[in-house]
Design a protein around this motif. Structure first.
Motif, PDB file in Angstrom:
ATOM      1  N   ASP A 403     -25.133 -13.263 -19.101  1.00  0.00           N
ATOM      2  CA  ASP A 403     -24.664 -11.915 -19.419  1.00  0.00           C
ATOM      3  C   ASP A 403     -24.321 -11.119 -18.159  1.00  0.00           C
ATOM      4  N   ARG A 404     -24.319 -11.780 -17.001  1.00  0.00           N
ATOM      5  CA  ARG A 404     -24.024 -11.099 -15.741  1.00  0.00           C
ATOM      6  C   ARG A 404     -22.740 -11.593 -15.074  1.00  0.00           C
ATOM      7  N   HIS A 405     -22.324 -12.825 -15.335  1.00  0.00           N
ATOM      8  CA  HIS A 405     -21.118 -13.336 -14.695  1.00  0.00           C
ATOM      9  C   HIS A 405     -20.575 -14.511 -15.507  1.00  0.00           C
ATOM     10  N   ARG A 406     -19.324 -14.846 -15.223  1.00  0.00           N
ATOM     11  CA  ARG A 406     -18.663 -15.941 -15.948  1.00  0.00           C
ATOM     12  C   ARG A 406     -19.239 -17.283 -15.509  1.00  0.00           C
ATOM     13  N   ILE A 407     -19.467 -18.152 -16.471  1.00  0.00           N
ATOM     14  CA  ILE A 407     -20.012 -19.482 -16.205  1.00  0.00           C
ATOM     15  C   ILE A 407     -18.978 -20.541 -16.584  1.00  0.00           C
ATOM     16  N   ILE A 408     -18.690 -21.440 -15.664  1.00  0.00           N
ATOM     17  CA  ILE A 408     -17.998 -22.685 -16.000  1.00  0.00           C
ATOM     18  C   ILE A 408     -19.114 -23.698 -16.252  1.00  0.00           C
ATOM     19  N   PRO A 409     -19.342 -24.150 -17.492  1.00  0.00           N
ATOM     20  CA  PRO A 409     -20.512 -24.988 -17.784  1.00  0.00           C
ATOM     21  C   PRO A 409     -20.659 -26.175 -16.831  1.00  0.00           C
ATOM     22  N   ASN A 420     -32.492  -8.982 -13.894  1.00  0.00           N
ATOM     23  CA  ASN A 420     -32.368  -8.598 -15.311  1.00  0.00           C
ATOM     24  C   ASN A 420     -31.339  -9.449 -16.067  1.00  0.00           C
ATOM     25  N   GLU A 421     -31.114 -10.663 -15.625  1.00  0.00           N
ATOM     26  CA  GLU A 421     -30.110 -11.540 -16.240  1.00  0.00           C
ATOM     27  C   GLU A 421     -30.698 -12.316 -17.411  1.00  0.00           C
TER      28      GLU A 421
END
Length: 456
Positions: A403-409, A420-421
Motif C-alpha cells: 500500500d506504499r509503492h508499486r510492486i512488480i511481483p 506503517n506499510e
C-alpha cells in the motif's frame, strides 16, 4: 584487508585437522550417499583484524578472514560443509535464503543443538535455487554477527549465464570506536527504535575501497547486506546498470534507477557496464561513498547485455484457493525484562507474541500452523515507523502488493517492510518444519520480532 594473526586455540593452524570435543560425534553425519563435488571446511575462531589503520579489533571470523570464505556450489548439487567451533561459546550456521531440510537450518533448539566449543557439525543439503545467498550464526546473534561471523554462499546456475565477469561485495557497518574497540552491539534505546547502528562502513572488510574492474565489460555485481542493522540506499550515479536478481531470485532485467533500499539480510544482483579505462564511479549509500569502482584496460569485451537469468524452481502459489493470514509487527511500550530472553527487555511483538532467540527449555507457540502443500497469502502490517526486513527461513514467498509503492511481483526470502506499510506476499507451504519468521534488524529480533511458522 590486513590481518594480525592471532588464532586462539590453534584453530586455524591447519584447516584439515580439527578436533571434536566430548559429545561432538553425536552430530557427525558422515559423507552423504551422493558424494559432494563441493566440500568445504569452515572454522569459526577469534582473530585480530585491522579495521581502523594502526588499531586492532578482536573479531570472530570464518577461516581467518572477513567476509568468511566464499562458498560456491552449482544449482541442484549437494553442498557439504564440515563446521568446527573454536569460539569460546556455542554457535551454529544458518544458510540464509536456502530452501533446505529443517535439520540443516542452524536454529538452536529448533533444528539442532548448538555446536559447542571444540565440536564439529556437518551441514549437507542440496541447493535447489541459483543465486546470491550468505551464511551466519543464529546464536548470540547481535554479538557473533557484530564481530564478523558472515560469509557469502553463491549457488551458480546450471548453464552459462553470459556473464564473463562477476564480483561479490559484502556490506557491513561495524560497531567500533576510533581505536577499533567494539562498542555495544545493542543499546536498549536504539533497539526499541531503528536498531543499534555502527560507525564504520566497509565493503569486503575495507572502508571505502577502490575496486578495479575490466573496462568495457558487463560485470555481475553480487551485493550482499550482511549488517546487523543498516539499510543501505544503494545508488550508482551516471552509469549503465540493470537489476537481474533480488535476494537470489531472477527478475526480468530492468534499469537500476536512482536508488534501491537494501535492508539487512537482503541481496541484489546488478549487471554493471564498466565505463572506459581510467573512469571512476562511486557505489554509494545515499550521498555517502561505499566504494570507488575503477576501470582498467583488460582487452575487449562483449557489450551486449546477458539474457535474463533462468527462473528458480519455486512453486507458484494458487491465489484463488490461498488462505490469508495476518501478521502485525508491533511496538510494545515496555521496558520489562523477560527471564526467558536472558533478561533482555522486549520492545516488539508479532501478533501479540514477543519471542527472542530460542533458549533450551523455552517454548514459544507458533505464529501459524500451515498445511503441507497448501497455498497461503501472508499480510505483513508494520504498526511502527521503523523499517523491518522480514525474513522467513526454509520457504520462498512471492511479493504481491504494497500500500506504499508499486510492486512488480518477485520471489524472495526477505521483504523490507516500510513505515506503517502493509504488504501482501504468497507462498506454497511445501517444506515441512518449524521455520523462523523474524526481523533481520538483529536487536529487533532479539527483543521480540521473532516467531515460528509450522508446516506439517
Amino acid at each position: 584487508m590486513s590481518f594480525t594473526r592471532r588464532q586462539v586455540l590453534g584453530g586455524l593452524a591447519s584447516l584439515a585437522v580439527v578436533g571434536v570435543g566430548a559429545g561432538g560425534a553425536r552430530w557427525w553425519l558422515g559423507r552423504p550417499v551422493i558424494a559432494a563435488e563441493h566440500d568445504y571446511e569452515l572454522i569459526a575462531a577469534p582473530l585480530d583484524i585491522e579495521l581502523i589503520p594502526g588499531h586492532v579489533t578482536p573479531a570472530l571470523t570464518y577461516n581467518g578472514r572477513f567476509p568468511g570464505q566464499e562458498i560456491r556450489v552449482r544449482q541442484g548439487e549437494w553442498l557439504r560443509v564440515r563446521f568446527t567451533n573454536h569460539l569460546g561459546q556455542p554457535t551454529t550456521i544458518h544458510w540464509h535464503g536456502i530452501r533446505l531440510p529443517i535439520a540443516m537450518d542452524g536454529v538452536p533448539f529448533i533444528s539442532q543443538a548448538p555446536v559447542l566449543p571444540g565440536e564439529s557439525f556437518v551441514y549437507q543439503f542440496k541447493t535447489p535455487d541459483a543465486g546470491s545467498y550468505w551464511y551466519h550464526p543464529h546464536v548470540a546473534s547481535s554479538e557473533q554477527l557484530g564481530r564478523g561471523l558472515e560469509g557469502p554462499l553463491i549457488v551458480e546456475e546450471r548453464e552459462p549465464t553470459g556473464f564473463a565477469h562477476e564480483m561479490t561485495l559484502c556490506l557491513k557497518n561495524w560497531h567500533v570506536d576510533k581505536d577499533g574497540a567494539f562498542t555495544a552491539f545493542s543499546i536498549p534505546r536504539e533497539a526499541a527504535r531503528v536498531g543499534t547502528l555502527g560507525r564504520l562502513t566497509t565493503v569486503n572488510g575495507q572502508h571505502a575501497p577502490v575496486i578495479e574492474l575490466a573496462a568495457g565489460a558487463i560485470v555481475r555485481l553480487r551485493i550482499l547486506n550482511v549488517d546487523n542493522t543498516a539499510t543501505y540506499r544503494l545508488n550508482l550515479p551516471g552509469v549503465e546498470a540493470r537489476i537481474y536478481a533480488l535476494d537470489g531470485h531472477p527478475v526480468e532485467p530492468r534499469p537500476f534507477e536512482e536508488e534501491y533500499l537494501l535492508g539487512p539480510g537482503m541481496r541484489i544482483d546488478l549487471a554493471y557496464k564498466v565505463p572506459p579505462a581510467g573512469t571512476t564511479v562511486s557505489l554509494r549509500n545515499g550521498p555517502l561513498r561505499l566504494a570507488t569502482l575503477g576501470s582498467v584496460d583488460q582487452g575487449t569485451h562483449t557489450t551486449e547485455w546477458p539474457r535474463p537469468l533462468p527462473a528458480n524452481p519455486v512453486s507458484e502459489p494458487d491465489l484463488a484457493t490461498a488462505e490469508t493470514l495476518a501478521f502485525r509487527f508491533e511496538w510494545v511500550a515496555t521496558l520489562a525484562g523477560d527471564p526467558g530472553n536472558c533478561g533482555k527487555a522486549m520492545y516488539w511483538q508479532i501478533n501479540g507474541q514477543a519471542g527472542g532467540e530460542h533458549k533450551e527449555g523455552v517454548e514459544h507457540p507458533p505464529l501459524a500452523k500451515l498445511t503441507l502443500g497448501k497455498s497461503y497469502i501472508f499480510e505483513f502490517r508494520n504498526m511502527a515507523q521503523y523499517l523491518h526486513p522480514v525474513h522467513l527461513h526454509g520457504l520462498t514467498f512471492k511479493v504481491l502488493s504494497s500500500d506504499r509503492h508499486r510492486i512488480i511481483p518477485y520471489f524472495t526470502d526477505t521483504y523490507l517492510l516500510g513505515k506503517n506499510e502493509t504488504a501482501r506476499v504468497a507462498l506454497v507451504a511445501d517444506n515441512p518444519g518449524k521455520w523462523m519468521l523474524h526481523c533481520h534488524v538483529i536487536d529487533h529480533m532479539e527483543t521480540g520480532l521473532m516467531g515460528t511458522i509450522e508446516v506439517s
